[in-house]
Design a protein around this motif. Structure first.
Motif: not given
Length: 209
Positions: A46, A84, A88, A130
């Motif tokens: 990342v 973001t 991920y 997540l």
């Protein structure tokens, strides 16, 4: 002279035994105290802005003696939730994780949907949740003081970035991996106790005397 030589030889043997035992012991303790799952999370490809600050928390037993191990990681990102989450999700896919479409993802009540992006993943014997969302800009109360007013403040106006929560569990300890119990009231099974009636065929046949 012989006594001195014997003493030196004994000291050398003792030191050698201590060193030979201390090195494996050191690496053994280091292996037991370090969780390889966090090494896997550290290896996710990342961008640097997506992992500014990381906080880890571990609970349970690695060998599932009572409760299986639960790994939780909270990460601060400098970009918004959309960028973001995309970073991920792509990193997890490159690392061999597969999207897991399960009914209880996210693990929230129907009347309390999770805000932001909540996805579930599986790889080998692990499951991963997540959750990427807006950061909490309002500071929590300190020393029992009341929470601040919800009115906007200069600090809240400059609050940017996003908050990432990662939860990793053993698949055998994740109740979503097995069949879900039904709550249909009609599927209650049969009554194990027979109903008593006056039917003579239901009575026991007397044995001959």
């Amino acid at each position: 002279m012989r006594e001195r030589r014997r003493l030196r030889l004994g000291i050398l043997v003792l030191v050698s035994l201590v060193l030979l035992g201390a090195v494996p012991l050191y690496f053994g303790v280091r292996t037991l105290s370090h969780d390889p799952v966090f090494d896997t999370l550290d290896g996710l490809d990342v961008p640097s802005w997506a992992a500014v600050k990381t906080v880890d928390n571990v609970s349970g037993s690695r060998w599932c003696l009572q409760d299986c191990r639960l790994r939780e990681r909270t990460i601060e990102s400098q970009q918004g939730p959309k960028e973001t989450a995309q970073a991920y999700e792509q990193a997890l896919a490159r690392d061999g994780w597969q999207r897991w479409k399960v009914a209880r993802c996210p693990e929230q009540l129907p009347d309390q949907p999770a805000k932001g992006s909540y996805t579930c993943w599986r790889r080998d014997e692990l499951t991963l949740d997540l959750w990427v969302r807006e950061p909490a800009c309002v500071p929590p109360p300190v020393d029992g003081a009341p929470a601040p007013s919800p009115a906007p403040s200069p600090a809240a106006e400059t609050c940017t970035g996003s908050l990432v929560s990662v939860k990793v569990r053993n698949a055998i300890d994740d109740e979503r991996t097995g069949p879900q119990p039904s709550t249909d009231p009609s599927l209650t099974g049969e009554d194990p106790f027979p109903t008593l009636t006056d039917d003579p065929l239901g009575e026991l046949t007397p044995s001959p005397s």
